[in-house]
Each structure stands twice: as structure tokens, then as C-alpha cells.
Design a protein around this motif. Sequence first.
Motif, PDB file in Angstrom:
ATOM      1  N   GLY A   1       0.824  -1.193   0.000  1.00 50.82           N
ATOM      2  CA  GLY A   1       0.000   0.000   0.000  1.00 50.82           C
ATOM      3  C   GLY A   1       0.863   1.249   0.000  1.00 50.82           C
ATOM      4  O   GLY A   1       2.064   1.207   0.319  1.00 50.82           O
ATOM      5  N   VAL A   2       0.262   2.365  -0.370  1.00 50.67           N
ATOM      6  CA  VAL A   2       0.935   3.661  -0.319  1.00 50.67           C
ATOM      7  C   VAL A   2       0.354   4.426   0.870  1.00 50.67           C
ATOM      8  O   VAL A   2      -0.858   4.654   0.928  1.00 50.67           O
ATOM      9  CB  VAL A   2       0.724   4.455  -1.620  1.00 50.67           C
ATOM     10  CG1 VAL A   2       1.462   5.791  -1.538  1.00 50.67           C
ATOM     11  CG2 VAL A   2       1.204   3.652  -2.825  1.00 50.67           C
TER      12      VAL A   2
ATOM     13  N   ILE B   1      -3.548   3.396   0.856  1.00 52.94           N
ATOM     14  CA  ILE B   1      -4.318   2.938  -0.302  1.00 52.94           C
ATOM     15  C   ILE B   1      -3.617   1.707  -0.872  1.00 52.94           C
ATOM     16  O   ILE B   1      -2.442   1.765  -1.261  1.00 52.94           O
ATOM     17  CB  ILE B   1      -4.450   4.023  -1.373  1.00 52.94           C
ATOM     18  CG1 ILE B   1      -5.249   5.210  -0.821  1.00 52.94           C
ATOM     19  CG2 ILE B   1      -5.150   3.465  -2.621  1.00 52.94           C
ATOM     20  CD1 ILE B   1      -5.453   6.344  -1.817  1.00 52.94           C
ATOM     21  N   ALA B   2      -4.330   0.584  -0.884  1.00 49.11           N
ATOM     22  CA  ALA B   2      -3.794  -0.681  -1.362  1.00 49.11           C
ATOM     23  C   ALA B   2      -4.420  -1.051  -2.696  1.00 49.11           C
ATOM     24  O   ALA B   2      -5.548  -0.650  -3.009  1.00 49.11           O
ATOM     25  CB  ALA B   2      -4.069  -1.784  -0.340  1.00 49.11           C
ATOM     26  N   VAL B   3      -3.683  -1.818  -3.469  1.00 49.03           N
ATOM     27  CA  VAL B   3      -4.186  -2.364  -4.730  1.00 49.03           C
ATOM     28  C   VAL B   3      -4.559  -3.823  -4.487  1.00 49.03           C
ATOM     29  O   VAL B   3      -3.792  -4.573  -3.877  1.00 49.03           O
ATOM     30  CB  VAL B   3      -3.117  -2.274  -5.838  1.00 49.03           C
ATOM     31  CG1 VAL B   3      -3.617  -2.927  -7.128  1.00 49.03           C
ATOM     32  CG2 VAL B   3      -2.739  -0.816  -6.085  1.00 49.03           C
TER      33      VAL B   3
ATOM     34  N   ALA C   1      -4.057   1.171 -11.133  1.00 46.63           N
ATOM     35  CA  ALA C   1      -4.428   1.347  -9.731  1.00 46.63           C
ATOM     36  C   ALA C   1      -3.247   1.822  -8.902  1.00 46.63           C
ATOM     37  O   ALA C   1      -3.394   2.657  -7.999  1.00 46.63           O
ATOM     38  CB  ALA C   1      -4.984   0.037  -9.169  1.00 46.63           C
ATOM     39  N   ALA C   2      -2.048   1.300  -9.200  1.00 44.46           N
ATOM     40  CA  ALA C   2      -0.852   1.748  -8.495  1.00 44.46           C
ATOM     41  C   ALA C   2      -0.542   3.210  -8.828  1.00 44.46           C
ATOM     42  O   ALA C   2      -0.151   3.992  -7.949  1.00 44.46           O
ATOM     43  CB  ALA C   2       0.333   0.853  -8.841  1.00 44.46           C
ATOM     44  N   THR C   3      -0.712   3.577 -10.088  1.00 44.76           N
ATOM     45  CA  THR C   3      -0.526   4.979 -10.485  1.00 44.76           C
ATOM     46  C   THR C   3      -1.469   5.886  -9.700  1.00 44.76           C
ATOM     47  O   THR C   3      -1.073   6.958  -9.214  1.00 44.76           O
ATOM     48  CB  THR C   3      -0.781   5.138 -11.993  1.00 44.76           C
ATOM     49  OG1 THR C   3       0.188   4.373 -12.714  1.00 44.76           O
ATOM     50  CG2 THR C   3      -0.705   6.599 -12.418  1.00 44.76           C
ATOM     51  N   PHE C   4      -2.703   5.462  -9.579  1.00 44.63           N
ATOM     52  CA  PHE C   4      -3.700   6.218  -8.814  1.00 44.63           C
ATOM     53  C   PHE C   4      -3.301   6.336  -7.341  1.00 44.63           C
ATOM     54  O   PHE C   4      -3.330   7.420  -6.762  1.00 44.63           O
ATOM     55  CB  PHE C   4      -5.059   5.532  -8.950  1.00 44.63           C
ATOM     56  CG  PHE C   4      -6.105   6.013  -7.989  1.00 44.63           C
ATOM     57  CD1 PHE C   4      -6.650   7.290  -8.118  1.00 44.63           C
ATOM     58  CD2 PHE C   4      -6.559   5.195  -6.958  1.00 44.63           C
ATOM     59  CE1 PHE C   4      -7.621   7.745  -7.224  1.00 44.63           C
ATOM     60  CE2 PHE C   4      -7.521   5.638  -6.069  1.00 44.63           C
ATOM     61  CZ  PHE C   4      -8.052   6.916  -6.194  1.00 44.63           C
ATOM     62  N   ALA C   5      -2.908   5.210  -6.715  1.00 38.33           N
ATOM     63  CA  ALA C   5      -2.540   5.221  -5.301  1.00 38.33           C
ATOM     64  C   ALA C   5      -1.361   6.151  -5.046  1.00 38.33           C
ATOM     65  O   ALA C   5      -1.324   6.878  -4.045  1.00 38.33           O
ATOM     66  CB  ALA C   5      -2.214   3.805  -4.832  1.00 38.33           C
ATOM     67  N   LYS C   6      -0.404   6.167  -5.956  1.00 36.10           N
ATOM     68  CA  LYS C   6       0.763   7.031  -5.809  1.00 36.10           C
ATOM     69  C   LYS C   6       0.362   8.498  -5.916  1.00 36.10           C
ATOM     70  O   LYS C   6       0.782   9.335  -5.103  1.00 36.10           O
ATOM     71  CB  LYS C   6       1.803   6.676  -6.879  1.00 36.10           C
ATOM     72  CG  LYS C   6       2.478   5.326  -6.648  1.00 36.10           C
ATOM     73  CD  LYS C   6       3.136   4.772  -7.898  1.00 36.10           C
ATOM     74  CE  LYS C   6       4.191   5.670  -8.464  1.00 36.10           C
ATOM     75  NZ  LYS C   6       4.885   5.038  -9.611  1.00 36.10           N
TER      76      LYS C   6
END
Length: 436
Positions: free
Chosen positions: A141-142, A309-311, A321-326
Motif C-alpha cells: 500500500g501507499v 491505499i492498497a491495490v 491502480a498503483a498509479t492512482f494510489a501514488k
Amino acid sequence: MRIRGVSGSIAALGLAGLLAACSSGTSGTASAPAAETGPVTLQFWCWGAGQKDKVAAFNKTHPDIQVHHTDAGGGTDTATKLVTASRAGNAPDAACLEYQTLPAMIVAGALGDISAQTADIKDAFSPEVWSLTSFDGAVYGVPQDVGPMVFVYNRKRFEELKIEVPATWEDFATTAADVRKKDPEAYLATFAPAEFGNFAGLAQQAGASWWKVQDTTWSVGIADAPSLQVAGFWQGLIDKDLVKAEPLLTPEWNSRLNKGKILSWPSALWGPGVLYGIAEKQAGDWAIAPLPQWTKGDARVAFQGGSAIAVTKNSKHAQAAATFAKWMNTEKTAYEIQIAAGEYPASVAGQQAAAASEPPKLVSTQKDYWDVATKAAQSTIPHLSWGPNVSTAQSAFEDVVGAAVRDKTPLAEALKKTQQVVVDDMKSTGFKVAGP
């Protein structure tokens, strides 16, 4: 926040073994995303102020990745629903999760390893914060927001009663007695039986480690020496009627707070925002100070609360989804929205921006608010270890500690009972646990 209902359905796997599997690049995890072309739509579950505005800002600047936001409930509801949705194969692409729930979600097989996608932002967070979402070399997660523990107190009432802000917990006990003498209707603070996270933070500050895992063998320390020390401390205050043993945020508690009869809340940086919601007329009367120390000169504190925020493993758009969380947790626009909503960002840049902003309304007259907040954030204890059945521990803690307060039995015995429930639960679900 409560997270009941998660651990009872967790697969009987050792966390270390599971982490190794999550890091192996198995098909379907976020660690090995398939190439994506064209616009994608992500499903995102998250509670909390500011989320709607952050998502809208992301959508505006990312036409190829559009996010649909759903408030699935607080930490408890989201964690429970995520396990169910993951097993059904229809979990959202990303979700907010409280830090203490991450191990349970990993063991449940709900999250993907996003180490590869987040390597470029690791330095955007302090090592202490980054460790909250990192397990055995894998990232799940971020970090979004954090809650370093501080002492939130009614400065106006302290000045009226001519009492000093306690620097140590020994001072805290002395001040508690002084308050009772000077205003018999007032208490320095509350001991709340249901506040599992708060007690865990105070125990960690004293040196406790409630869960550890070595290879595939767990050890549980909910009743270790530092935890029993903390229980004994509060027991002494309760027995002498120096603190009020009762739940927080009830109508009765709120009334006493508004009347100036509850003078402090050892909590976290989110505390002023919560109190402002129930005592708006006291805006400007309150302040924060460093949390009292168990050992004089040791300024370390625990985190209480916060989320990442986890994927999810179910996501068919893990890269997006990772781009979004970052973006949600490192972009200037995003953390400015967080700050305006009253959250303390997890990123270093976000915390620096917060320090340049106005203090929360409850503590609006405290000129050194952000100095105290920044020092607390810099003094947090790294590598907090939560176990795979935190919800079982929380439920047991609330039940037995509540009964101990009601029946006037020792808090130390309640901790021992909690530990036994946790150990028995872990063994019954297949975990290898050291000790009896």
C-alpha cells in the motif's frame, strides 16, 4: 476504529510464507501487471473527508484512468467487505485500509504486491511511515495519512487551575491528582475501555511488541512486561478516582468536555479535529503538547490510526491502480486537499505543507502547533508489527477490559485473557505460535 469480523475467515497461512508467495510474481498479483491500453475505469473504496475531491482532481488530470469512488464504510466495514468481495472475485481495484488491518488482508490473499510500481516514491516518505505498508521486502500500500500520538489538552482550563502540562507519565499522575483537588467535578483524562488502538500505542511507547514473526513462527506480547506496566499505571489512577473510566464520545462524555470537566485527551494529531466536532465553542482554548514519556528523555511515540491505499489482487488494472494510489498520496494537489480536510498527510512533502498551514480550529491560537506536530511525527517508533488476527484481539480487549472496569478487577488480568484468546485463535486457524 473497529475491524471486527475479519480474522474469523482468514486462511490458515503463516504471514512470512504468504509474503514470499506474494513477492514471487505469480500471475494475477499487482507485482506482475499485464500491459494496459486505452482508458480504464477503476473502482475505489475509501471513507474519510476529502476523498471525493481528491478523486475528482485525479480524474480531471488523468483522462486515460477514471476512478469511481465508493464510501464502503469506515475501517471496520471496508476491511470486512473487502475480504468477502475478494473471495467472490469482485473486489475493487484499490481500497483504503487502516495500517493495523494490512497483515490480515495480506493473509486473506486480498492484496497485491506493488513493490515494483512504488519503488520510485519510497523516498517520498520517512522510513518509519514507509515501514507501515512494507512487509518482508514487499509493499502492499501507499501510506495516506498518519496519526503520531500527542497530548491534546484544554489550555484555558489548565491556566485557570494553574496546573502544568505533564512531561512524563509520572507527572501525569501527579497532575491528575491536582485536578481532582482543585475541581472535584473535573478529571484530567478518561480511561476508555474500548480504545484498543490507544492502549496499544501507549504500550508500544513503553516498549511493548504485541506481535512478532520469525520465519513462520509467531510470538504474541499483548501481556508482556511493558504492557502490564501500562495497565498497572492506569489501574492505579482508576482505583484512586484520578481518571474517569468510561467510553469516549458518548453524549455524557461530550457534555462533560463542553463544561470543561474533561481536561485532556492523550490521542493523536487527529484529536483536535474530533474534539472540534463536539466542542466548537472551545475553538482556540485547546493546544497540543508532546505525549508524556514513560522514561524521561525518551521522546518516542507510536502512531495511532492512519490509512494507506492498497491495490487488490482482483484488480485487472493493477498498473493503473498503483498509479492512482501514488498520485493520491504524493501529488501536491492531493495533499493540499487532505490538509484542508483536516488530515495529516503521510508524505514528507505533505507534512511540510501542513506545517506551513494554519493550525486546526480547536487549537487555532497555538503558535507552535506545527512545531510540536512535526517533532511528534519525527519521533515515531518504526516497524510497528500488527498480527494476522487484530480484529480478534480488539474484540477480546474491548470485552475483557470493559468487564474489568465494570467489575473492578485488575486490568493486568484482562490483558492476560486477551493474550490467551489471541494465541488460541491463531493456533486454531493454523498459525505456529511460540510459547504455551
